[in-house]
Each structure stands twice: as C-alpha cells, then as structure tokens.
Design a protein around this motif. Structure first.
Motif, mmCIF file in Angstrom:
data_model
loop_
_atom_site.group_PDB
_atom_site.id
_atom_site.type_symbol
_atom_site.label_atom_id
_atom_site.label_comp_id
_atom_site.label_asym_id
_atom_site.label_seq_id
_atom_site.Cartn_x
_atom_site.Cartn_y
_atom_site.Cartn_z
ATOM 1 N N GLY A 1 0.796 -1.219 0.000
ATOM 2 C CA GLY A 1 0.000 0.000 0.000
ATOM 3 C C GLY A 1 0.828 1.268 0.000
ATOM 4 N N ALA A 2 2.063 1.181 0.508
ATOM 5 C CA ALA A 2 2.927 2.365 0.571
ATOM 6 C C ALA A 2 3.278 2.894 -0.804
ATOM 7 N N ILE B 1 11.382 3.705 -5.698
ATOM 8 C CA ILE B 1 10.063 3.224 -6.120
ATOM 9 C C ILE B 1 10.198 1.987 -7.009
ATOM 10 N N ALA B 2 11.196 1.993 -7.886
ATOM 11 C CA ALA B 2 11.401 0.851 -8.783
ATOM 12 C C ALA B 2 11.737 -0.409 -7.993
ATOM 13 N N LEU B 3 12.599 -0.283 -6.993
ATOM 14 C CA LEU B 3 12.953 -1.445 -6.182
ATOM 15 C C LEU B 3 11.740 -1.994 -5.441
ATOM 16 N N LEU B 4 10.956 -1.097 -4.840
ATOM 17 C CA LEU B 4 9.767 -1.543 -4.110
ATOM 18 C C LEU B 4 8.735 -2.156 -5.043
ATOM 19 N N VAL C 1 4.352 7.386 -4.783
ATOM 20 C CA VAL C 1 4.017 8.102 -6.018
ATOM 21 C C VAL C 1 3.351 9.434 -5.700
ATOM 22 N N ALA C 2 2.449 9.433 -4.697
ATOM 23 C CA ALA C 2 1.695 10.652 -4.363
ATOM 24 C C ALA C 2 2.605 11.776 -3.898
ATOM 25 N N ARG C 3 3.742 11.453 -3.309
ATOM 26 C CA ARG C 3 4.672 12.491 -2.850
ATOM 27 C C ARG C 3 5.172 13.348 -4.018
#
Length: 433
Positions: free
Chosen positions: A230-231, A367-370, A236-238
């Motif tokens: 969910g994070a 973000i890519a790693l997550l 992305v929203a940041r």
C-alpha cells in the motif's frame, strides 16, 4: 557405505552454507559494511534494551516497539546465557539455529518422497537477505516452523506443540495449520496439542511476568510502513503534492498523513479477502497430497505477508523457510512461487539496507525497487493460490479409482488422512498432517 555417501552428498551444501554464513557474520560484526543504515542496531540497542527490562521480571510495558507475543522474551533473554557480549551472543544463537535448520532440511531431503532442493533454497534464501537475516530473531521462528511441518505426520503432538510455540514467538506460525486436516486420529492429535500447548504456554507467561499480552494493543495506531504494498500509493503521491510525512513510528519507518488510515484499512480488507479465499479453498479441496500441509502454509503466509500494511525485510525469512519445506517435498507444486520468493528476497537486500535512502526519499530508484519486490510477491501469491487450488481438486474429477480411494479412506475412519496412495502411506512423508 550409505553413511559415507550421505556425508559426501551433504559436503557441498554444508560448504556453501559455511562460506555464505561467514560473509553474513562479517557483515553483522561490521567487518564488512554494506551501504545503507546499520541493520544491527535492532540487536545492540532495541533487543539489548528489552533484555535489561526482561531481566527485572516484567515485559517492556512502556515500550510500544514491543509488539511480540510473550515467548519472544525467550529469544531476547537467551543470549544472556552465553559468555559473550549481548550482540555477538545473539548472532551466535542465530547461527546455531541456522545450522540446525540446515541439518533438518538435509535430513528430510534423504527421506522417501523428498529431495535435497529444500536445503539449497534455505542456503540461498538466507544468504540473499544478507545481514538482516542474522540481525533479527525471525530466523529462530522460521526454524521452529519448518520443524513443525516436518514433524506433522510422524509426530503430530510434537508438531502441534511446535506450532503453538512458534505462534507465541511471532504469531504467524499459526498459519501452518491452514492445510491441516480437521478429522482423523493424527489430525485430532495435532489440533489438541496445538491448542493445549498454546493455552498452557500463554498461562505460564501471564503468570510469570506482567505485560505478557501487552503486544495485542501496541500495534493499534500504526501507520503504513514504507516498504508495504500500500505504501507505493504514497511514494508516487509524494511527487504530486501529497503533504504527509515519513517518520519513525512504532519501531519502523512509516507514512503518516492524509489517506494513510484509508490505505491501512484497504490493506486489512485485502487480508480479509485472502482469508476468505483460504476458507473457500478448504471447502472445495477434494484431495490431499503429502505436500498439502506445507503448500497451504506457504500460500497462506505469502498472502498475509503481501497484503500486510507492514512488510519488514525479515518477513522474507518466513517465506524462504516455508518455500524450502515445499521444495523438500517432491509432490509440492510450489516451485515457481518459491523461485519468485527467492528473487524477491534478493531484491529486498537491494532495497534494505543498500537502497533504503532511495526508498525513504521516494525517488525513482527506490520506487522501482519496491515495485519490483512487491510485484514479485503479488505474482508469487497468485501463482501459489492457483497451484494449491488445482493440486487439491482431486485426481481427474471422477477418473476411475477416485471414488474407490475416497471410500477406502472413509472406511479407515481417517477421512482426512494426508496420504493419497498405498506407496505414499508406506513411506509416511513427514510434512503433512
């Protein structure tokens, strides 16, 4: 001669285990230093702090980071039995549990209906997680869980006690019962032992020290941990003006701010959906195989890990251990999901500790790693569900012999017996119950 050949067969995996664990130990002892935060502070600061409190005869009542069942106190106190400083003693304890788990997988792999692949999954999976594997007590819990699954057929009472003890170490081993039969002599022994051991151990800890059940409320106000599925919404929203915060909260780095309670609720809803699917599977399962117990435990743990609002790096140890059990049983169909779990574990090392600064910053690299790690977990979960479903639908939906097999089972009075053929019954693989 057989003993000599077995020793030779175990030589390579033991050698690889020794080399990889030497590297892990060098990392936690800070001889080799990986980029990113120091993963050992949980041991040298948090665990050692709990150790000092527990020695006084009480659980850490005033520390909201104590979010563990009461038997976790044993893992925290155990290093005090060794003539070493706390952190090195803890690593020695984990090393011993790791070696015991390897011996368990190697021994199980020599049994009829089993294979040595599980030992290799364990060796590779723990190594891929890196120093985090030794800087948390989750490896001890996973070793107990693996022992419970291997004991389930031949020693159901022992298996039930191990499940109860594991659940009181860190809750999730209760999922080992997901695929356990509900009827039959062995099934009854397993369930009674699990329930009785859990009740007895809980009463012991409650009577032994105040605060044994404080963990039940300490996680109530948690946010969404920044490594969870969910994070990704907030990462992305940041980049689009979301004005929440990234803070150390309840012992982990979490998102706090607008929308976080909603995403946390949705994560809980996904877990409820996962539970519903598991109930549906139980209702529709027509046939049990020697791998049903471990396959179901692996699938259930995958589902609840992936949908959790917290996916800490050490959670991958749970999945690696259960994947290793599945890969030890020849009839398991979870090999593709196990491979995805190993890949996700390797990505987890790149995400934490190596790339954790990128994750905290929510930059493209982080973000890519997550997205990759969590995407692999989602894919593994869906694949594990499909394979568990199809493996228990019965032999050909009415092919000759299926009715006779079911009738034969009913006649024995053990309608939920896990073995599906006379040959399998003669070998009694120790991974189902």
């Amino acid at each position: 001669m057989t003993s000599i050949s077995r020793a030779r067969g175990a030589g390579l995996p033991v050698a690889v285990w020794a080399v990889t664990r030497a590297v892990v130990l060098l990392c936690v002892l800070r001889v080799l230093v990986l980029p990113g935060p120091d993963v050992t502070t949980d041991v040298s600061v948090i665990y050692q702090g709990w150790f000092e409190v527990l020695k006084t005869g009480t659980f850490p009542l005033d520390d909201v980071t104590w979010q563990y069942p009461p038997a976790a106190a044993l893992a925290v106190l155990a290093p005090g039995l060794l003539p070493l400083d706390y952190a090195p003693a803890f690593y020695a304890l984990v090393l011993a549990a790791d070696a015991a788990a390897l011996a368990l997988f190697l021994r199980a792999g020599r049994r009829p209906g089993h294979r040595p692949a599980g030992a290799w999954v364990w060796i590779v999976g723990v190594a891929l997680l890196g120093p985090t594997a030794y800087a948390r007590y989750d490896l001890l819990v996973t070793a107990v869980a693996a022992a419970a699954l291997f004991a389930a057929v031949r020693r159901p009472r022992v298996a039930g006690a191990l499940v109860a003890f594991g659940a009181l170490l860190k809750v999730w081993p209760v999922l080992l019962l997901t695929g356990a039969a509900l009827r039959g002599r062995r099934a009854g022994a397993l369930w009674r032992s699990a329930a009785g051991s859990a009740a007895g151990l809980t009463l012991f800890f409650v009577a032994a020290a105040p605060g044994a059940l404080a963990f039940l409320t300490f996680q109530r106000d948690r946010g969404t941990e920044i490594e969870s599925l969910g994070a990704l919404v907030f990462h992305v929203a940041r980049h689009y003006g979301w004005n929440g915060q990234v803070l150390l909260n309840y012992g982990s780095v979490e998102f706090l701010g607008p929308g976080v309670p909603l995403v946390s609720t949705l994560a809980l809803a996904l877990s409820v959906v996962a539970l519903g699917w598991l109930v549906l599977w139980r209702v529709h399962a027509r046939e049990r195989t020697p791998a049903t117990l471990c396959d179901a435990a692996f699938t259930a743990t995958l589902l609840f890990t992936t949908t959790s609002r917290v996916i800490s790096p050490q959670y991958m140890l749970w999945l690696v251990g259960l994947a290793a059990v599945c890969m030890t049983v020849r009839s398991s169909r979870q090999a593709p999901a196990a491979v995805l779990v190993l890949l996700a574990t390797g990505v987890t090392l790149l995400e934490f500790p190596v790339g954790f600064a990128h994750v905290v910053a929510s930059d493209l690299h982080g973000i890519a790693l997550l997205a990759l790690r969590n995407g692999l977990l989602v894919a593994a979960s869906l694949l594990a569900c499909r394979r568990l479903w199809t493996s228990t639908r019965g032999p050909g939906h009415g092919l000759p012999g299926s009715v006779e097999l079911i009738a034969a089972r009913t006649a024995t009075g053990d309608s939920a017996a896990p073995l599906t053929a006379p040959a399998a019954a003669s070998h009694r693989p120790a991974t189902d119950g």
